[in-house]
Write a protein that holds these residues in place. Structure first.
Motif: not given
Length: 217
Positions: A142-151, A189-190, A179-185, A153-154
């Motif tokens: 979680r030390h990266g870019n939180p804005g990009l990570r959130s986008l 990443n893909k 779990p769905s959240k783990v699969a979406l993360i 994920y959406i």
């Protein structure tokens, strides 16, 4: 050690980075103004002048934010046209995510691997080590870019519907009990790996394409 020489971003990327910084500050001010308005609204008697000034400030901030967002999108589409078209060819990645990827990574050309790209954004899994007995994957970095990570994920929500490769990947993970959240993360990443591949090869995304090269798991 022989680190690469720093390359100054092109003028359009420099302008976008400055506008992004300003945009972030304007959004913080807008949130503060909304919070201030809410705090006054619960008082037994509110001052009309105070509420008027706050509402005017909110309206002004919203107008400036909308203008900046449109300006950034226009610059990205016009001055980074080829890269913008390539990234947005990936199903699941929309206009804003494409723009944020270009701005947040400075065009993305300084990454040498998809893993490096993923770590920069904060979607790469970490590893837990304890001597020789414990070796397992931990949480995402979680030390990266939180804005990009959130986008991203959406974006994974759309990708599991319209991106064949991501959809198949998601269904395999769910079948394995993830779990769905783990699969979406993992799907997010893909998506990063798909973005890196088309930037590296200077090409467009072909949904369902399977590389002929063997890739280690």
């Amino acid at each position: 050690m022989e680190p690469k020489s720093y390359q100054m971003p092109v003028a359009s990327i420099q302008a976008l980075k400055q506008q992004k910084t300003l945009l972030a500050q304007l959004k913080k001010q807008l949130t503060m103004s909304y919070n201030l308005l809410e705090s006054f609204s619960v008082l037994p008697k509110t001052d009309a002048v105070t509420l008027k000034v706050i509402n005017q400030n909110i309206a002004s901030l919203e107008e400036q934010i909308a203008f900046l967002e449109q300006e950034m999108l226009t610059i990205t589409q016009e001055r980074c046209k080829e890269l913008y078209t390539q990234i947005s060819s990936i199903q699941g990645i929309g206009d804003r995510t494409t723009m944020e990827l270009i701005v947040g990574t400075g065009g993305g050309h300084h990454f040498e691997s998809a893993k490096q790209f993923s770590k920069y954004i904060g979607l790469a899994p970490t590893y837990e080590h304890s001597g020789s007995s414990v070796r397992k994957k931990g949480h995402i970095n979680r030390h990266g870019n939180p804005g990009l990570r959130s986008l991203l994920y959406i974006a994974s929500w759309s990708a599991i519907r319209f991106n064949k490769s991501c959809k198949d990947f998601y269904e395999r993970l769910k079948a394995r009990g993830k779990p769905s959240k783990v699969a979406l993360i993992a799907v997010a990443n893909k998506l990063i790996r798909q973005v890196f591949a088309i930037m590296r090869d200077n090409t467009f995304y072909v949904d369902g394409h399977v590389s002929k090269l063997k890739v280690s798991p």
